[in-house]
Enzyme design. Sequence first.
Site, PDB file in Angstrom:
ATOM      1  N   HIS A 189      -7.082  -6.239   0.182  1.00  0.00           N
ATOM      2  CA  HIS A 189      -5.920  -5.402   0.473  1.00  0.00           C
ATOM      3  C   HIS A 189      -5.312  -5.836   1.806  1.00  0.00           C
ATOM      4  O   HIS A 189      -6.036  -6.049   2.782  1.00  0.00           O
ATOM      5  CB  HIS A 189      -6.410  -3.956   0.575  1.00  0.00           C
ATOM      6  CG  HIS A 189      -5.355  -2.901   0.521  1.00  0.00           C
ATOM      7  ND1 HIS A 189      -4.616  -2.630  -0.600  1.00  0.00           N
ATOM      8  CD2 HIS A 189      -4.945  -2.009   1.458  1.00  0.00           C
ATOM      9  CE1 HIS A 189      -3.810  -1.620  -0.369  1.00  0.00           C
ATOM     10  NE2 HIS A 189      -3.975  -1.229   0.894  1.00  0.00           N
ATOM     11  N   GLU A 234      -9.009  -6.066  -3.736  1.00  0.00           N
ATOM     12  CA  GLU A 234      -8.414  -5.028  -2.892  1.00  0.00           C
ATOM     13  C   GLU A 234      -9.436  -4.324  -2.004  1.00  0.00           C
ATOM     14  O   GLU A 234      -9.286  -4.228  -0.790  1.00  0.00           O
ATOM     15  CB  GLU A 234      -7.716  -3.973  -3.761  1.00  0.00           C
ATOM     16  CG  GLU A 234      -6.566  -4.470  -4.600  1.00  0.00           C
ATOM     17  CD  GLU A 234      -5.255  -4.522  -3.856  1.00  0.00           C
ATOM     18  OE1 GLU A 234      -5.238  -4.265  -2.635  1.00  0.00           O
ATOM     19  OE2 GLU A 234      -4.237  -4.841  -4.491  1.00  0.00           O
ATOM     20  N   SER A 293       0.839  -1.196   0.000  1.00  0.00           N
ATOM     21  CA  SER A 293       0.000   0.000   0.000  1.00  0.00           C
ATOM     22  C   SER A 293       0.877   1.251   0.000  1.00  0.00           C
ATOM     23  O   SER A 293       1.697   1.437  -0.898  1.00  0.00           O
ATOM     24  CB  SER A 293      -0.976  -0.042   1.180  1.00  0.00           C
ATOM     25  OG  SER A 293      -1.999   0.916   1.033  1.00  0.00           O
TER      26      SER A 293
END
Length: 524
Positions: free
Chosen positions: A432, A331, A211
Site C-alpha cells: 500500500h 497492500e 487509499s
Amino acid sequence: MAGRVIDRRTLLTGAAALSVAPTVGYARTTHPIALSRHGPVRGALEDGVAVFRGIRYGADTASTRFQPPQAPEPWRDPVDALSFGHASPQRGDEPDQSEDCLFLNVWTPGCDAGRRPVMVYIHGGAYASGSGSSALYDGTRLARDEDVVVVTLNHRLGPLGYAYLARIAGAPFLDSGAVGQLDLILALEWIRDSIAGFGGDPARVLVFGQSGGGAKIATLMATPRAVGLFHRAATMSGQQVTMSGPLNATRRAEAWLSALGLTRDTVAEVASLPVERLLEAAGERDPVLGYGSLYFGPVLDERTHVRHPFFPDAPGQSAGIPMIIGNTHDETRAFHAGDRSLDHLTWEDLPGRLSPDQLRIDVAPEVVIAEYRRLYPAYSPREVFFAATTAGRSWRAAVIEAEERARQGSPAYVYQLDWASDHDGGRLGAPHTSDIRLVFKTLEAPPWPATGPGAAAMADHMSRAFAAFARTGDPNHAGLPIWPPYDLARRQTMIFDDPPRMQDDPRGAERRFFARIPYVQPGT
C-alpha cells in the site's frame, strides 16, 4: 492573507493586467505571480517549475465548525505562496495543524496560456489523517516531465470533517457529516475558476488519489454538487462502495459526545470546545465495527449525499467520466511493516491472526486458510496472511467498482502493481502506497523508497500513463502494451511489473472465492 477587500469588478480588472504580467519574462523571474480566484499570489521557481504553496481557497473554519466552508475575502496585492498551509487538526504527528486549513498547492511548468492538463491529487489517510504537504506528493517532477499542472490540497478530517450531528442537533449542523467533502468541492471550484492563470486547462481536470483519497473521489463521483468539476478520475488502492448510513453515523456521534461529556441538550458546546478534546474523544472504540477508534466518513445525509457511491450500481452522473482503478499486489504488508513476529507465523497461529479487523468480512479464517493452501501450496503462513488480508480488505471493493463500471458501459482502466522495490531486501513486495511515488516520481521519499533496477523505468511507465489519462482520458502510451478498458468477459488488467504486461483476471481464483461472501465497506 486576506489583505484589502475589493469588489468583483476590481478583481476582474486586476486579472486582465496580471494575466499578462507573470508571463512576460517568466523564465527569468524567480518569483512568478499568478491570479487566483480570490487575488494574486506569488510563488517560486524551483527546478524549472513554478511552485505555489499554501494558496488559500477557503476561509478559516474555526468560526464555522461543522458547517459548510466559506470563500475567503478577496485580496488585491500579491500574497506570498511560498510555504505550505496548515493541515487539518488530526490525531497523530502531522505537523502544523490548525482549523484554518483550507489551502492548496500548485506546481506548473508556466503561468501562461498553455492550457495543460490538471492533475489534482487528494491525499489518503482514510478520512482521518494526512495533508497535501507530504514529500511523497511533491509535484515538481511530474509537472516538469509530463508538462501538466499538479495540485494538492488540505481539507477537514475526522470529526471536524465528518461527525454527523444532524439527527442530534439539527441546525446549524445539518451538513456536518459532509463538510470534509464540501471542502473538496470548494477546492475544485477554485480550480475551475483559477487554474487557467496557472497554465492549466479547467476542461481537463483529473482527480486522483490513493487509499482514503481514492475513497473520497469515488464518493465525489456520486455527489450531485461535484458534477462538472472534474473530467477523469483515478483511484489507487482506495474505493468507496457504500458510505455510512445516518443511523450508524448517529451512533458514532453519540459515542463521541459521550466521551466529551456532552448530551443532546449540551451538544452545541462542540462548536467551542478545544479542538484537542474533540480529537482525543475520537479515539473511543467504534460502536458499529466493534474494533478500532471511531470511524468518521461521508454520510448518506440526503443533502450533500443522496446515494451510495457504487451501490447498487455505478453512479449515472459519472458515466461519462473515464476511470483508472488500481491496487497493489501486497497492500497489507504496509500495515505490518514493523511486525517481525509475522516472519515466524505458524499454521496454528494463523487463524487467530486473521481477525475481523484484518479480513474485514464475516468469514471463518479456517476456510480462508484452507482455500489459500489449495490455491498456493507453496505459500508460507506469512504469505497466506498477506495475500488473504490484501484480497479481503480493499481489493474486493476495487473489483466491485470495476464490475459496476463495466455493467454501465463506462470505461475503467484497471491496474495491479506487482513491481517491488528492493528496499529492506524486498520483503514488503508491492505494498500500500508504493504506486504513489511511482506516479509522482518521488522515488526517494520515505518511508519506503523505490530502489533497485527498474525503479526509474517503472516510475516513467506509471507517470506517463496517468499524465496521458489526464490529457485525453486514455492511459495508453508508447511504453506500455495496449491497455483496453475492463470488461466482464476478460477482466483485462495492466500488470505494472518489469516489463509491464496485460493479464486477464489476475488472481481470478481469489476473486471468485471472496465473491461468495457479502461485502460491506469497512466503517459503513
